[in-house]
Enzyme design. Structure first.
Site, mmCIF file in Angstrom:
data_model
loop_
_atom_site.group_PDB
_atom_site.id
_atom_site.type_symbol
_atom_site.label_atom_id
_atom_site.label_comp_id
_atom_site.label_asym_id
_atom_site.label_seq_id
_atom_site.Cartn_x
_atom_site.Cartn_y
_atom_site.Cartn_z
ATOM 1 N N LYS A 174 45.300 11.153 8.990
ATOM 2 C CA LYS A 174 46.363 10.282 9.495
ATOM 3 C C LYS A 174 47.613 10.471 8.658
ATOM 4 O O LYS A 174 47.698 9.974 7.532
ATOM 5 C CB LYS A 174 45.899 8.830 9.443
ATOM 6 C CG LYS A 174 46.622 7.953 10.433
ATOM 7 C CD LYS A 174 45.956 6.607 10.558
ATOM 8 C CE LYS A 174 46.558 5.851 11.718
ATOM 9 N NZ LYS A 174 45.984 4.517 11.833
ATOM 10 N N GLU A 216 21.396 9.444 16.888
ATOM 11 C CA GLU A 216 21.259 8.267 17.743
ATOM 12 C C GLU A 216 21.141 8.626 19.222
ATOM 13 O O GLU A 216 20.828 7.777 20.050
ATOM 14 C CB GLU A 216 22.478 7.343 17.561
ATOM 15 C CG GLU A 216 22.557 6.646 16.211
ATOM 16 C CD GLU A 216 23.286 7.471 15.155
ATOM 17 O OE1 GLU A 216 23.342 8.717 15.273
ATOM 18 O OE2 GLU A 216 23.811 6.856 14.199
HETATM 19 P P1 ADP Z 1 24.843 13.946 10.371
HETATM 20 O O1 ADP Z 1 25.816 15.020 10.727
HETATM 21 O O2 ADP Z 1 25.506 12.683 9.941
HETATM 22 O O3 ADP Z 1 23.725 14.417 9.572
HETATM 23 P P2 ADP Z 1 23.964 14.029 13.078
HETATM 24 O O4 ADP Z 1 23.226 15.271 13.065
HETATM 25 O O5 ADP Z 1 23.457 12.891 13.880
HETATM 26 O O6 ADP Z 1 24.079 13.475 11.666
HETATM 27 O O7 ADP Z 1 25.455 14.367 13.413
HETATM 28 C C1 ADP Z 1 26.076 13.959 14.559
HETATM 29 C C2 ADP Z 1 27.545 14.247 14.476
HETATM 30 O O8 ADP Z 1 27.799 15.642 14.382
HETATM 31 C C3 ADP Z 1 28.288 13.795 15.696
HETATM 32 O O9 ADP Z 1 28.566 12.420 15.644
HETATM 33 C C4 ADP Z 1 29.538 14.664 15.627
HETATM 34 O O10 ADP Z 1 30.502 14.110 14.763
HETATM 35 C C5 ADP Z 1 29.034 15.947 15.021
HETATM 36 N N1 ADP Z 1 28.804 16.924 16.091
HETATM 37 C C6 ADP Z 1 27.672 17.158 16.762
HETATM 38 N N2 ADP Z 1 27.848 18.130 17.680
HETATM 39 C C7 ADP Z 1 29.147 18.527 17.588
HETATM 40 C C8 ADP Z 1 29.951 19.498 18.273
HETATM 41 N N3 ADP Z 1 29.464 20.278 19.208
HETATM 42 N N4 ADP Z 1 31.236 19.584 17.910
HETATM 43 C C9 ADP Z 1 31.751 18.813 16.931
HETATM 44 N N5 ADP Z 1 31.041 17.900 16.246
HETATM 45 C C10 ADP Z 1 29.751 17.753 16.585
#
Ligand code: ADP
Length: 545
Positions: free
Chosen positions: A440, A330
């Site tokens: 939690k 997004e």
């Molecule tokens: P999905 O993982 O659902 O396929 P995305 O690629 O859009 O879709 O993932 C985004 C998510 O990945 C973020 O909302 C976050 O939770 C996680 N994320 C992305 N970058 C990082 C990071 N550097 N550290 C931790 N989590 C991350």
């Protein structure tokens, strides 16, 4: 008001035109599935994009139509990145590793008219073909990978299509707010949701990828996106690289370990990007065999948290900086980047590392805030944890054709990310968890990200995941899953993991000894992240007798 600047639209064809004009001789390298490499220039790219545009027109593609790809990282995919939006059509990059059910859903939801598919993955589409009524043709791209079990019926060959098209294409006038790209979230809950990128958002996001305090792409770089081109447009790299005329090295089909090391060495790559697992596996390999990676200065890591061990190992052993970034489908995806602020330059190394391990400060164009449980603003003190909300010109304002999925968008124009975070006084965002991954225990939160990081500090640990296990008394407790390096010099015992954790975590947060599991491998999602949904399911099942 008169006397204003020109109304010059920020549209994708301008990115390519500049590259072909100023850097016509610069290289675009692709590695095929059989290990051979293909080389071409930006001048070649422009020529092939023209032909492809004419071919797409010949197939009846109109502005607004969706044209999909199921493809790895290579020059043909790059050609589609430019040709489809240059016609005013929408490039839908599909993560073909999703389940058949999800693929069926997103292809039908997007109403894709054409699908450009790598030969090695075409079998998946052959199995679904009869359920995809909107798809008129499958155009097969030979990636020299393994033979597919079957091909869809109505196929054409990509190279034949191009050879049959005329050389110079007409570029239709485009407005910058027109749709250019479409990606679906991988939907850990409910159906996948479509995010529609505009020419303007893509252009501005690519520029952020070139800012020195952003992705710092420049003409002098040799860049390798290990992140797939179906994973949020390979984080914008193909556009940032073309915009600056950087050399691009495409690794083809999910290349990891030895072939990745060989490619980095042979092409003298200077910067690369991908999820942490790729670099963890590469490090393992680099320790076993020597490669000359002296050109490689930066690895951009995002998608999941970069661990301390990853950052320290690469810096200490190879002088390579792991640059931590956060983003999501997004957010196009670049949201934050963790570069060291001047104020920290003279701080002790440990303080610097602590900052660089955070996900970073929002890049120009992205604003962030922290929301409390009632939607109130939380202070930026590095202590308060709330839901991260963002806004900006490359942040989604709704989901594509999905008015029901609007809860993430607030009435006052923010996008609720579903990520839990703190923000410190310097503005560094630190993710503690995804809302649904939080543990939690008796009403108190435990950060799985922090605990994973701590476990990965053990020299014998290759990968670790921490997830919630349901518990009758405590609601949830932390369970740790560990993959070891299998290194006789660094055996790992459950007690050592517990000792390591007890130095960093309160007693009540610690897992029970029986909640430390040694496993052979961790399940991964289609984009290579650890699949916690699968792990939670596994742990929720009563143990077999
Ligand atoms: P999905 O993982 O659902 O396929 P995305 O690629 O859009 O879709 O993932 C985004 C998510 O990945 C973020 O909302 C976050 O939770 C996680 N994320 C992305 N970058 C990082 C990071 N550097 N550290 C931790 N989590 C991350």
């Amino acid at each position: 008001m008169n006397g204003l600047m020109m109304d010059w639209p920020l549209v994708i064809p301008q990115i390519l035109r500049r590259a072909a004009q100023f850097f016509p001789e610069k290289a675009i390298v692709s590695r095929w599935g059989d290990g051979t490499r293909h080389r071409m220039t930006y001048a070649d790219l422009e020529g092939r994009v023209h032909r492809l545009m004419n071919a797409l027109r010949g197939l009846g593609i109109q502005p607004g139509d969706r044209v999909a790809t199921c493809a790895w990282n290579h020059h043909r995919h790059l050609e589609l990145y430019f040709a489809v939006p240059s016609l005013g059509a929408v490039l839908h990059t599909i993560n073909f590793r999703l389940s058949h059910e999800q693929l069926r859903y997103i292809i039908n939801h997007a109403q894709d008219r054409l699908i450009f598919v790598d030969r090695s993955v075409a079998g998946t589409l052959a199995a679904l073909e009869t359920d995809l009524p909107a798809v008129e043709k499958f155009i097969v791209m030979d990636d020299r990978g393994p033979e597919p079990a079957a091909l869809p019926r109505s196929t054409m060959d990509y190279e034949e299509l191009l050879a049959g098209a005329s050389e110079r294409a007409e570029f239709p006038p485009l407005r910058e707010e027109m749709a250019a790209g479409l990606c679906y979230t991988s939907a850990t809950t409910g159906d996948p949701k479509g995010v529609l990128y505009s020419h303007r958002s893509t252009f501005l996001h690519a520029m952020a990828g070139c800012m020195v305090d952003g992705g710092a792409m420049s003409e002098r770089e040799v860049a390798l996106p290990a992140v797939p081109m179906f994973h949020v447009n390979a984080w914008g790299m193909p556009y940032s690289c073309t915009m600056t005329g950087a050399t691009q090295v495409f690794p083809g089909s999910g290349v990891i370990g030895q072939p990745l090391a060989e490619l980095l060495e042979a092409e003298r790559v200077t910067c690369a990007a991908g999820v942490p697992t790729i670099w963890t596996l590469l490090y393992q390999h680099l320790k076993e065999k020597r490669y000359d990676l002296s050109r490689l200065h930066t690895i951009l890591v995002g998608g999941s948290a970069a661990s301390r061990a990853l950052m320290e190992n690469y810096a200490r052993d190879f002088g390579i900086r792991v640059l931590h970034a956060w983003g999501m489908t997004e957010t196009s995806p670049i949201g934050t980047m963790s570069r060291l602020k001047r104020a920290l330059e003279d701080s002790p190394e440990e303080r610097q590392l602590e900052a660089r391990l955070k996900q970073g400060i929002p890049v120009v164009g992205v604003e962030a805030k922290l929301l409390g449980e009632q939607g109130e603003d939380l202070p930026w003190d590095g202590e308060h944890v709330g839901e991260l909300a963002v806004r900006g010109p490359w942040i989604a304002s709704s989901y594509y054709n999905n008015p029901q999925a609007g809860a993430a968008f607030t009435a006052d124009g923010w996008f609720r990310t579903g990520d839990m975070a703190s923000i410190d006084r310097l503005g560094y965002v630190k993710l503690t968890d995804r809302k649904k991954d939080l543990i939690k225990r008796k009403g108190e939160w435990i950060s799985s990200v922090d605990m994973e990081n701590a476990v990965q500090g053990h020299p014998g640990v290759l990968e670790a995941a921490v997830v919630a296990r349901p518990d009758e008394v405590c609601d949830e407790v932390a369970a740790v899953l560990v993959v070891t390096r299998d290194d006789p010099n660094h055996p790992v015992a459950a007690q050592e993991i517990l000792d390591l954790l007890s130095r960093k975590f309160a007693k009540w947060q610690l897992p029970l000894p029986e909640d430390i599991h040694f496993v052979a491998a961790l399940p991964k999602t289609g984009v290579g992240k650890i699949d916690k949904k699968v792990l939670r399911k596994m742990l929720a099942q009563p143990p077999a007798n």
